[in-house]
Write a protein that holds these residues in place. Sequence first.
Motif, PDB file in Angstrom:
ATOM      1  N   LYS A  22       0.840  -1.202   0.000  1.00 54.75           N
ATOM      2  CA  LYS A  22       0.000   0.000   0.000  1.00 54.75           C
ATOM      3  C   LYS A  22       0.877   1.255   0.000  1.00 54.75           C
ATOM      4  CE  LYS A  22      -3.355   2.280   3.085  1.00 54.75           C
ATOM      5  NZ  LYS A  22      -2.473   3.307   3.650  1.00 54.75           N
TER       6      LYS A  22
ATOM      7  N   ARG B 107      -7.774  -3.405  -3.953  1.00 58.76           N
ATOM      8  CA  ARG B 107      -6.629  -2.667  -4.483  1.00 58.76           C
ATOM      9  C   ARG B 107      -7.164  -1.693  -5.528  1.00 58.76           C
ATOM     10  NH1 ARG B 107      -3.832  -3.633  -0.793  1.00 58.76           N
ATOM     11  NH2 ARG B 107      -1.687  -4.402  -0.754  1.00 58.76           N
TER      12      ARG B 107
ATOM     13  N   ASP C 263      -5.329   0.533  -0.738  1.00 57.26           N
ATOM     14  CA  ASP C 263      -6.061  -0.687  -0.369  1.00 57.26           C
ATOM     15  C   ASP C 263      -7.534  -0.377  -0.125  1.00 57.26           C
ATOM     16  OD1 ASP C 263      -5.910   0.712   1.978  1.00 57.26           O
ATOM     17  OD2 ASP C 263      -5.013  -0.904   3.155  1.00 57.26           O
TER      18      ASP C 263
END
Length: 605
Positions: free
Chosen positions: A301, A377, A373
């Motif tokens: 992330k 995604r 995230d």
Amino acid sequence: MTSEAASQITVGALSAIFDETKPQTPEPIVQCVQIKPLPPQQNHPERYRAVFSDISNYVQTMLATQANPFVTSGLLRKGCFVRLKAFQANSVKGKKILIILDLDVLQELGEAEKIGEPKPLESKADDDEKPQPTTISSNGFYGSSIQGAQIQGNSRAPVTRAAAVSGHATIYPIEAISPYAHKWTIKARCTSKSNIKTWHNRNGEGKLFSVNLLDDSGEIRATGFNDQCDMLYNMFQEGSVYYISSPCRVQIAKKQFTNLKNDYELTFERDTIVEKAEDQSDVPQVRFNFTAIGDLQSVEKDTTIDVIGVLKEIGETSQIVSKTTNKPYNKRELTLVDTTAFSVRLTIWGSTALNFNCAPESVVAFKGVKVSDFGGRSLSLLSSGSMTVDPDIEEAHKLKGWYDSQGRVEAFTSHASMLGAATSMKRPDQLKTIAQVREEQLGMSEDAVYFSLKATVIFIRQDNMCYPACPSDGCNKKVTELDPGQWRCERCDKTYPRPEYRYIMLINVSDHTGHLWLSCFDEVGRSMMAAPADHLMQLRQNDDEKAIEDIFQEANCRTWNFRCRAKIDHFGDQQRIRYQVSSASPINYSEEATRLAGIIESYSV
């Protein structure tokens, strides 16, 4: 052959390079007496240091990355003879250094043990007291002669084979720019231009913009403030090529604030000259390092990546209000797909969202998107990023061919639909030794490879092990220090008194078969260091070296079960395998004993 090779060496050439009063030899021939790689740095291409001898003297040199293939191919090695075709000479605090831009390995001369007893180049007595600039007379260059070129001032220009452009000095490669080169001109393509940004703090207010500049040798970021922002902003256009001539400040790049792989960055000054080039064809287009859409689930992330895909869906423009600044922002959501049979949502912002007019089913390449995230995604185009519609590159042509032949009827898996199922979607991986990882060349294929590894941490690189991130919930973007106590987040459009540091660690691990460099991000770093990166930076600011040393000693020599991802990374013409840690867990000795007992039992007859 040794005597013949020795007779070809240009004796005294290295000394003459640093002393313009001595006769100069174009493209001198020297012997390579040592070559070795520099310590690896995360997100940087491999670099090599070589020592060259002309029998009388030897000098330390740094190979530019475009010269790396001479080493990786095995052509340039200890004992061989080379012709130096292009180089830049520097004298830093009395130390003589050459940056080698181009060379020829003279294979016909073979190889030999070091010839003679060369001595290091000695500095003048006053060099130890004050660094002396190197100089070059106005009637010649080191290396190939360039007809009609002009050099101003006392700065030594780099040698290049390219002809100088009329009215300009010899063109420097971007990679050769350093604080020790004072008079130079680069010819570079503007691959990205930011919007004008403003700031307000206790010292006043101002504005700035930045551009990313690209040539054959590399990329560099340049920034214009206030008056230079007014003068130059409208001149720069993304995709166009420019001549940029010093004076222009060269300073150490703040790595945490830029994704470009350059140790330096530029700041435009009052007398910086910027001219649009008539010939736009001899400078490369934007470079990409694509991540496949199907691999996004394994990307950390807040990582910044490049992505290419077919535009499957185009959403309407909408507006959101920032919770931190109460400012409205325009946004548009796009859906991209690729050959991995995955789709992903990508958000574009501001004027890019308002003015978006790309046709559905176009191939679009994005440079500089952040991985989030949110909803599984998803991706977001950064303000410093760019997009190119139907680029004339191999990846785009393959993608278009795939989509026309089968992609239109493909059933795509959305990353958003994988939310909550991340554990179940993990790809099966096998426990490997480090020797097996290397022997099987894991990661050399086009697709990422996942494996488990039981290994012991033997070294943790302390340089650049974390970066200052935005403290707002869910942001984590790198922030810029404008002044002490003034950290600016471009995404949030807000200034904070201090950042929150996040790990980007590079560690060396070992097992009984060898050792391996692994990249780790914040979650893994917190587990391994047993402390957040913020705590380490506070100790460093308080000069509590003893506490820092204790933390690193405690983290060293511990054994972990690592889950890793191996994927080939491209840096220009170079490529290497990057091993990234997805997760790390302490050894469960009960499970480990059971596993080892099973292996022993398998050998029983």
